[in-house]
Every structure is written in structure tokens, then in C-alpha cells.
Design a protein around this motif. Structure first.
Motif, short mmCIF file in Angstrom:
data_model
loop_
_atom_site.label_atom_id
_atom_site.label_comp_id
_atom_site.label_asym_id
_atom_site.label_seq_id
_atom_site.Cartn_x
_atom_site.Cartn_y
_atom_site.Cartn_z
N VAL A 180 61.31 45.47 83.26
CA VAL A 180 61.92 46.62 83.93
C VAL A 180 60.95 47.79 83.93
O VAL A 180 60.28 48.06 82.92
N GLU A 192 61.34 51.69 84.18
CA GLU A 192 62.38 52.72 84.10
C GLU A 192 61.78 54.07 84.47
O GLU A 192 60.72 54.45 83.99
N ARG A 193 62.46 54.78 85.34
CA ARG A 193 62.10 56.15 85.68
C ARG A 193 63.36 57.00 85.63
O ARG A 193 64.41 56.60 86.13
N ASN A 194 63.23 58.20 85.04
CA ASN A 194 64.38 59.07 84.85
C ASN A 194 64.05 60.49 85.28
O ASN A 194 62.89 60.88 85.34
N THR A 197 73.53 54.87 86.86
CA THR A 197 72.17 54.33 86.90
C THR A 197 71.99 53.55 88.20
O THR A 197 72.90 52.86 88.66
N GLN A 250 62.17 54.35 94.20
CA GLN A 250 62.50 54.65 92.81
C GLN A 250 62.06 56.05 92.42
O GLN A 250 62.81 56.79 91.76
N ARG A 271 69.00 58.12 86.59
CA ARG A 271 68.27 57.10 85.82
C ARG A 271 68.07 55.89 86.72
O ARG A 271 69.02 55.44 87.40
N THR A 272 66.87 55.34 86.77
CA THR A 272 66.57 54.22 87.65
C THR A 272 65.90 53.10 86.88
O THR A 272 65.06 53.33 86.00
N LEU A 273 66.25 51.88 87.25
CA LEU A 273 65.66 50.67 86.66
C LEU A 273 65.21 49.77 87.80
O LEU A 273 66.04 49.30 88.59
N PHE A 300 70.60 48.37 78.88
CA PHE A 300 70.35 49.78 79.18
C PHE A 300 71.63 50.60 79.28
O PHE A 300 71.62 51.79 78.96
#
Length: 263
Positions: free
Chosen positions: A5, A7-9, A22, A40, A48-50, A81
Motif C-alpha cells: 500500500v 498511503e497519502r494523507n 478513507t 491520489q 486519507r488515501t490508500l 488501516f
């Protein structure tokens, strides 16, 4: 199977009594999580992105593929998550995987966005990949230009060849970084669509985004789309092919933003 994964937040999460869902992004066949990087990065400004590498792709483990198996991988990974319902955004094979998860675990899915694929058999006709790719004789060292020349006889289509080149390890001891054998063995299932019980459906909001120049969502698909996703809407991006997020990124993001804000 736990998947790789990215992940970007947001730098700071918005103050709210109800946290925003998310967003989970799922790539297509022979792609990887970073293919949806533009989307993304935009969505991570507020959510929150996955972005997920499906099995046999990117940095995820390898193994047999069906849509039920891939949906279960995504379900298991998401649960590491969050326990809250998520927004699923899937393109092509990732769209079929997202639809399968929404139909089998609707409680996990806040809303659904499907990029240029219908719920049914078919798709990927333009890939036209030779099984000889499994048996490429790689030299001791390989750079990008040499890789392009090596694959050109097997993949004459420039766009598809560039897609496949991202799945190579270049430099010393080059080779495929993906589970190519498992993918080829699983292509009949990937080209197909699961059999669901007759009353199966997803009641949440769903958006299908079609490329005008792509053949993968057609009027004959609409009855099944309505049966499985009774609250779906369909948007078409003019002059875009199958890779809608690459052909028309601004319009793609505009449609995704509008759908997310509406729900």
C-alpha cells in the motif's frame, strides 16, 4: 493476503465530528498503485488515501487470481488501516475487484467509483499480450532503451509496451518484477466475471466513468449495472480511451470530486 500500500494523507485532517471516509485506489491489469498517483495526490489533500498493489502486481505477493480472491485481499488489507466504510475507486481490473468487494461486503463500502469497465465478462481486448513474455531471454544488464527494443517484437503497441516496462527490474540481473506466470494462468478469470446469487446488489452510491473511445462499457451492459448497482450514475469523458485518468486527468478528477462531495 496483505497487499503493498502507498498511503497519502492530508497535512492536517479537517475538524469534523464525522471523519471523512478513507479513499482506496485500485489499479488495472499490469498496473500498480502509483499509476493512480495523480488522483491520489489530489484526493490526499482532504482524505486519507490508500493506493493498493493487487496480487502479482507492484510490490505485492504473488498467487492465483480470481475477483473473489483479489476482493478478499483488498478487504483484508483495508482492515489493517480502518474499520470504517471506505470509498473504493478502481480502474479496469481494479474496477471489477472494487465491484466484487462492494457486492460481497457492502458494509465496508461507503461509495464506489468504477473507471471504464462493466460488471461482466470481457475487457482488456487491446492488451494482445503474448505468453512468450514469460520466456524472454534477459541479458545480464538492461537499461530502459534496451528494454524497449527487447519487448518491441512481443508488444508492438507503444502504450501497452510502456505499461509493461514498468513491471521490469532494470540494471543488473534484469527480469520481471511481477507474478507474470500467475497472471497468465489467471487470465480467463480476469477476463470473466463472478457468478453472484440472483438477489445480489450494492445499495450504496456508485459512479461509472466511461472513456468515449473505449469499448468496455456499452448499452447492453446497462441492465446488469442497474441490477447490481441500482443507484449508479454514468459519466462519459469525451475523447478519452480506456486509460481515462491518463487521457483526461483534469476531467477525471472533476467527476470524482463532484461524486465524493455529493455523497
Amino acid at each position: 493476503m496483505l497487499l503493498n500500500v502507498i498511503e497519502r494523507n492530508p497535512d492536517t485532517l479537517p475538524a469534523s465530528d464525522t471523519p471523512l471516509p478513507t479513499i482506496v485506489l485500485i489499479h488495472g491489469l499490469f498496473g500498480q498503485a502509483r499509476n493512480l498517483g495523480f488522483a491520489q495526490r489530489h484526493l490526499a489533500a482532504t482524505h486519507r488515501t490508500l493506493a493498493i498493489d493487487l496480487r502479482n502486481h507492484g510490490k505485492s505477493p504473488h498467487g492465483p487470481m480470481t475477483y473473489q480472491i483479489m476482493a478478499e485481499d483488498v478487504r483484508e488489507t483495508i482492515r489493517h488501516f480502518t474499520t470504517e466504510p471506505v470509498i473504493l475507486l478502481g480502474h479496469s481490473m481494479g474496477g471489477k475487484t472494487a465491484m466484487t468487494l462492494a457486492l460481497t461486503h457492502p458494509e465496508m463500502v461507503h461509495s464506489l467509483i468504477v473507471g471504464d469497465i462493466a460488471p461482466g465478462a470481457g475487457g482488456f481486448a487491446n492488451m494482445d499480450l503474448s505468453s512468450g513474455l514469460e520466456h524472454v531471454n534477459f541479458p545480464a544488464r538492461l537499461d530502459r532503451k534496451e528494454a524497449d527494443a527487447l519487448l518491441r517484437p512481443l508488444i508492438p503497441n507503444d502504450s501497452v509496451r510502456q505499461l509493461m516496462m514498468q513491471n521490469l527490474t532494470l540494471g543488473e540481473t534484469p527480469g520481471w518484477s511481477i507474478g507474470l506466470h500467475d497472471i497468465f494462468q489467471s487470465l480467463p478469470a480476469v477476463m470473466g466475471w463472478p457468478d453472484f446469487p440472483p438477489d445480489t446488489h450494492y445499495e450504496g452510491p456508485a459512479l461509472f466513468i466511461k472513456g468515449e473511445l473505449s469499448p468496455y462499457i456499452q448499452p447492453h451492459n446497462f441492465p446488469v449495472m442497474r441490477q447490481l448497482f441500482p443507484h449508479y450514475t454514468l459519466e462519459t469523458i469525451e475523447k478519452a480511451g480506456h486509460w481515462i485518468h491518463a487521457d483526461a486527468p483534469a476531467r477525471f478528477i472533476e467527476l470524482v470530486d463532484a461524486f465524493i462531495k455529493a455523497h
